[in-house]
Design an enzyme around this catalytic site. Structure first.
Site, PDB file in Angstrom:
ATOM      1  CE1 TYR A 130      36.336  46.202  21.243  1.00 20.06           C
ATOM      2  CE2 TYR A 130      37.428  48.266  20.004  1.00 20.06           C
ATOM      3  CZ  TYR A 130      36.980  46.626  20.109  1.00 20.06           C
ATOM      4  OH  TYR A 130      37.328  46.042  19.127  1.00 20.06           O
ATOM      5  CB  SER A 184      40.071  42.713  18.898  1.00 19.06           C
ATOM      6  OG  SER A 184      39.531  42.487  20.328  1.00 19.06           O
ATOM      7  CE  LYS A 217      36.421  43.631  62.764  1.00 24.46           C
ATOM      8  NZ  LYS A 217      36.622  42.064  63.168  1.00 24.46           N
ATOM      9  CB  CYS A 232      37.200  40.648  22.314  1.00 22.07           C
ATOM     10  SG  CYS A 232      38.542  39.560  21.269  1.00 22.07           S
ATOM     11  NE  ARG A 287      31.264  44.262  58.334  1.00 18.07           N
ATOM     12  CZ  ARG A 287      31.699  43.238  59.070  1.00 18.07           C
ATOM     13  NH1 ARG A 287      32.909  42.844  59.089  1.00 18.07           N
ATOM     14  NH2 ARG A 287      30.724  42.287  59.010  1.00 18.07           N
ATOM     15  N   GLY A 302      34.077  36.850  58.509  1.00 17.24           N
ATOM     16  CA  GLY A 302      34.164  35.448  59.107  1.00 17.24           C
ATOM     17  C   GLY A 302      35.268  34.602  58.270  1.00 17.24           C
ATOM     18  NE  ARG A 310      36.020  41.712  68.230  1.00 16.38           N
ATOM     19  CZ  ARG A 310      34.695  41.293  67.872  1.00 16.38           C
ATOM     20  NH1 ARG A 310      34.128  40.756  66.878  1.00 16.38           N
ATOM     21  NH2 ARG A 310      33.872  41.428  69.211  1.00 16.38           N
ATOM     22  CG  MET A 367      41.322  35.944  58.142  1.00 12.60           C
ATOM     23  SD  MET A 367      42.314  37.340  57.977  1.00 12.60           S
ATOM     24  CE  MET A 367      41.284  38.529  58.016  1.00 12.60           C
TER      25      MET A 367
HETATM   26  C1  PEP Z   1      40.729  35.086  22.995  1.00 13.95           C
HETATM   27  O1  PEP Z   1      41.517  34.392  22.631  1.00 13.95           O
HETATM   28  O2  PEP Z   1      40.933  35.871  23.811  1.00 13.95           O
HETATM   29  C2  PEP Z   1      39.602  35.313  22.254  1.00 13.95           C
HETATM   30  C3  PEP Z   1      38.567  36.188  22.427  1.00 13.95           C
HETATM   31  O3  PEP Z   1      39.249  34.159  21.313  1.00 13.95           O
HETATM   32  P1  PEP Z   1      38.722  32.838  21.703  1.00 13.95           P
HETATM   33  O4  PEP Z   1      38.372  32.894  23.176  1.00 13.95           O
HETATM   34  O5  PEP Z   1      37.575  32.502  20.813  1.00 13.95           O
HETATM   35  O6  PEP Z   1      39.679  31.805  21.516  1.00 13.95           O
END
Ligand code: PEP
Ligand code: MG
Length: 874
Positions: free
Chosen positions: A851, A764, A23, A831, A337, A102, A93, A104
């Site tokens: 990835y 992973s 702001k 993952c 804004r 809203g 403000r 603060m």
């Molecule tokens: C993890 O532990 O991040 C994972 C992907 O395996 P799970 O959540 O199945 O334990």
């Protein structure tokens, strides 16, 4: 020279957001652009940080700077603070780096006291207005600075109105308002035990303190957690000379957007109220007029407003959300804004801005909040079910989407119902920021009061939650927890449905369906794909999930949790048979029955992927998860399985563990029961061979061994996998490439990643378990104490949702470096849940993963976050 903490608007510019908040920086920028801005100054975010460092005190130095800036402001305005004739009045403000609507506090009309209010009445020639301003100031100051709730003042005001037989505030005369002022002051004395402060500088310093304090109020802390805003940023405080929209019918105030924040359509969109102050519009207390009607009421001010609104949009190259006030026909901008918008509007605006030549594709990519994208993927009503449903009422379509659920009347009840697994509709007279958690828990929000820019509307749009506001037709009885609409009474727990796109309200549970995706979506996502370097895969366990994921743009499956396949009704008896087996031969026989199911699932998934990679994880959870724990259930299952109760109970007991998360799970299962890994490998490889033959598509299975912490256990299981795979490939007489890799879920695996990489062709990162084991917080139990950690500022966000880069991140980074040192072409992905979280994705980009993998609905979020990571790190 000592550090500067306070800046006049004319001393700064739009680039100083971090120091002056959004702001403050925008007010400075607008001043520079020559817009009509009531002048003022900004106390910096660094002053806020210092306030907290100094034990919640504003130092003498900063106080002196504030006073000096006040003197400059007096010079600019030609008015004097505390003057008895023409007092300078200011608004105070908050304004942080990221806009937090809203969350603060704000104080208006500061500088008035018993004496100056009289001078003010004379100077403006409008005593009614002067006393109205004073009573508003007392109310806001008491609320913000002293914590004396607004509602108590409202009650007093209502009593006075009632005693005079009035229905609305505008009927109150100057003398009536003098009475209100006296009553408000008396309420203050009763609450505080002292008189209402009369010294303007004292008022100002108290208000600045209060705004700094409000940075850490509960709703602000919750909002920050939801939006990944660090507590260390602090808020700036803007002190701005007041202009008045409540000076009569040639004055007014409003809020407007340069494009429609719900749909993204070009064209001014907003609301205003004649003879009102800004808070009246935002708080949704009176229902305002559409902005286009201003053209009739005040054509010149409207034309000027339109000209400047366009100028602002062109300048910021984005849709603007502006607050303005007209004081006796003269237009002022109070703030601008980049406007909050629905995901649908965000995409349309981003694509339109590029097509209008206002910004580049890369700039456009930065204008959409990745987290918002999942609004687009949320349900709509089933057309037939909707056609059969009866409309009981309608109001403002404040935030699109469809919601059906059970009614609750306050935030706590809504949160509790959500925890019980219910779908929740929050029904409120109007929402306030204290309702934020309840709004977050709700599928839909219905309010009796408020316009399209009311708190409920703005916040719901930001959350992507369906919202209908300003429904004067509903009569809420908060005590009885009921409301009536169209002659029907709805009680707590009853089902209703809301259509946030049309504003229609239904008093039944209407079926919802998945949404369709607009052309803007694929165009925009295509731009993101051109920029990003991280690949995006999905966590998916069935052909249906894979089809979904591919539609959302997944480039493969990063995690197939095979145990999810076993929980289906037709498979559970077979895995149970495997678990109760007493000999290897029995176990193998049971497993043989599972192979066809697994194989069929894998084949369906490979086909849906049409050559994209798929990582399949071997069985991970502790076996007791597949068996009932309650005595009655055990008895029933024993009967079904032809076992004695005692025998089955003994198996259940033998599987009992004190710490199952640290127990017999992951690759440890395959060490004990190699035949499980054999069966799964066979299913994975046979499915691949068959799909290649049947479909002529490429399949390179990636077999993932979970929860390794010691390279030898990995090597042991890998041997079983490789031996089996080679055997199947030889049996089939084909050639097949496959990879064997592991998850990094245990700190020891990260610490020894170079040794692990000698055996693993890919890693992973299972950051769910890695977070659990690094913090030592149980994944399943941490909820019980994390709230206290947020409240006490020990943690700012849930480490299971947002990767802890300081700790867990170090392990990830170390494993990346060590893994690549041992195997330069190792494939690296994530993952855990963090794979769908934008800030964590940026981290994954920086440390050089190949990835991220996340749930199908978060794939678009990840694609955009990955593109933004590239742009942010250029
Ligand atoms: C993890 O532990 O991040 C994972 C992907 O395996 P799970 O959540 O199945 O334990
Ligand atoms: Mg895990």
């Amino acid at each position: 020279m000592s550090k500067k903490f306070v800046y006049m608007f004319s001393e700064a510019d739009g680039s100083m957001k971090n120091l002056l908040g959004g702001k403050g920086a925008n007010l400075a920028e607008m001043t520079k652009l020559g817009l009509p801005i009531p002048q003022g100054f900004t106390v910096s975010t660094e002053a806020c940080t210092k306030y907290y460092e100094d034990g919640k005190k504003i130092t003498d130095e900063i106080t002196a700077e504030i006073k000096a800036s006040l003197a400059k402001l007096e010079e600019i305005t030609g008015k004097t603070f505390g003057d008895n004739n023409r007092p300078l009045l200011v608004s105070v403000r908050s304004g942080s780096r990221a806009s937090m609507p809203g969350m603060m506090d704000t104080v208006l009309n500061l500088g008035l006291n018993d004496v100056s209010v009289e001078g003010f009445a004379v100077a403006t020639g409008n005593p009614r207005f002067a006393y109205d301003s004073y009573r508003r100031f007392i109310q806001m100051f008491s609320d913000v600075v002293k914590g004396l709730p607004k509602s108590q003042f409202e009650r007093v005001l209502d009593e006075i109105k009632e005693s005079k037989g009035f229905e609305n505030d505008l009927q109150l005369s100057a003398d009536d308002l003098k009475e209100v002022v006296e009553a408000f002051k008396a309420l203050y004395v009763k609450h505080e035990g002292s008189e209402f402060p009369q010294e303007p500088v004292e008022q100002l310093m108290a208000a600045i303190n209060a705004v700094f304090d409000s940075w850490n109020n509960e709703r602000a802390v919750i909002y920050r957690r939801m939006h990944d805003i660090p507590g260390s940023w602090g808020t700036a405080v803007n002190v701005q000379s007041m202009v008045f929209g409540n000076m009569g019918d040639t004055s007014g105030t409003g809020v407007a957007f340069t494009r429609n924040p719900s749909t993204g359509e070009r064209g001014i969109y907003g609301e205003y109220l004649l003879n009102a102050q800004g808070e009246d519009v935002v708080a949704g207390i009176r229902t305002p007029e559409p902005i286009t009607r201003l053209e009739n009421d005040m054509p010149e001010a409207y034309a000027e407003f339109m000209r400047l609104a366009t100028k602002l949009e062109n300048h910021y190259k984005d849709m603007q959300d502006m607050e303005f006030t007209i004081e006796d026909k003269v237009l002022y901008f109070l703030q601008t804004r980049n406007g909050k918008r629905t995901a649908q509007a965000a995409l349309k605006i981003a694509v339109d801005l590029v097509e209008e030549g206002l910004c580049t594709k890369e700039e456009a990519l930065m204008k959409v909040d990745p987290k918002q994208l999942d609004q687009l993927l949320h349900p709509n009503f089933d057309v037939e079910a909707l056609a059969a449903a009866k409309v009981y009422g309608s109001a403002l379509p404040a935030s699109p989407g469809a919601a059906a659920g059970q009614v609750y009347f306050n935030a706590d009840d809504a949160v509790a119902a959500k925890k019980r697994g219910e779908r929740v509709i929050l029904v409120r007279l109007e929402t306030s920021p204290e309702d934020i958690e309840g709004m977050d828990a709700a599928q839909g929000i219905l309010t009796a009061r408020g316009g399209m820019t009311s708190h409920a509307a703005v916040v719901a749009r930001g959350m992507g939650t369906c919202c209908i506001s300003g429904c004067g037709e509903i009569k809420i009885n908060e005590a009885a927890k009921t409301f009536t609409l169209g002659g029907k009474t709805v009680a707590e727990g009853d089902f209703i449905s809301l259509d946030g796109s049309t504003g229609k309200i239904y008093l039944e549970d209407i079926k919802t369906v998945d949404p369709e995706i607009s052309g803007d979506f694929s165009k925009f996502m295509g731009w993101a794909d051109d920029v990003r370097t991280l690949k995006v895969r999905a966590n998916a366990d069935s052909p249906k999930d894979v089809i979904n994921a591919v539609e959302f743009g997944a480039e493969g499956v990063g995690l197939c949790r095979t145990e999810h396949m076993f929980f289906e009704e037709d498979r559970l008896p077979k895995i149970r048979q495997m678990i109760v087996s007493n000999t290897v031969a029995e176990r193998e026989a049971a497993l043989a029955e599972l192979i066809p199911f697994q194989k069929a699932d894998f084949k369906g998934m490979y086909k849906a992927l049409a050559g994209k990679p798929m990582t399949v994880r071997l069985l991970d959870p502790p076996l007791h998860e597949f068996l009932p724990q309650e005595e009655g259930d055990i008895r029933e299952l024993a009967k079904e399985m032809g076992l004695t109760f005692e025998a089955l109970k003994e198996t259940v007991e033998s599987l009992h563990e004190f710490n199952p998360m640290l127990g017999h799970r992951g690759c440890r299962l395959a060490v004990t029961y190699p035949e499980i890994a054999v069966m799964q490998t066979r299913a994975i490889i046979e499915a691949a061979v068959e799909v290649i033959a049947e479909e002529g598509i490429d399949v390179i299975p990636e077999i993932m061994i979970p929860l390794a912490g010691e390279v030898k256990e990995l090597a042991y299981v890998k041997n079983i996998v490789v031996e089996t795979a080679e055997k199947v490939i030889a049996e089939k007489g084909v050639k097949l490439k496959y990879l064997v890799g592991t998850m990094i879920e245990i700190p020891r695996a990260a610490l020894t990643a170079d040794l692990i990489a000698a055996e693993a062709e890919f890693f992973s990162f299972g950051t769910n378990d890695l977070t659990q084991m690094t913090f030592g917080y149980s994944r399943d139990d941490a909820g019980a104490f994390l709230d206290d950690y947020y409240k006490k500022s020990i943690l700012e966000s849930d480490p299971f949702a947002r990767l802890d880069q300081t700790g867990v991140g170090q392990l990830v980074e170390m494993a990346v470096v060590k893994g690549r040192s041992a195997r330069p072409d190792i494939k690296l992905g994530i993952c855990g849940e963090h794979g769908g979280d934008p800030s964590s994705i940026e981290f994954c980009h920086r440390v050089g993963l190949d990835y991220v993998s996340c749930s199908p609905f978060r794939v678009p979020i990840a694609r955009l976050a990955a593109a933004q990571a590239v742009l942010n790190n250029r």
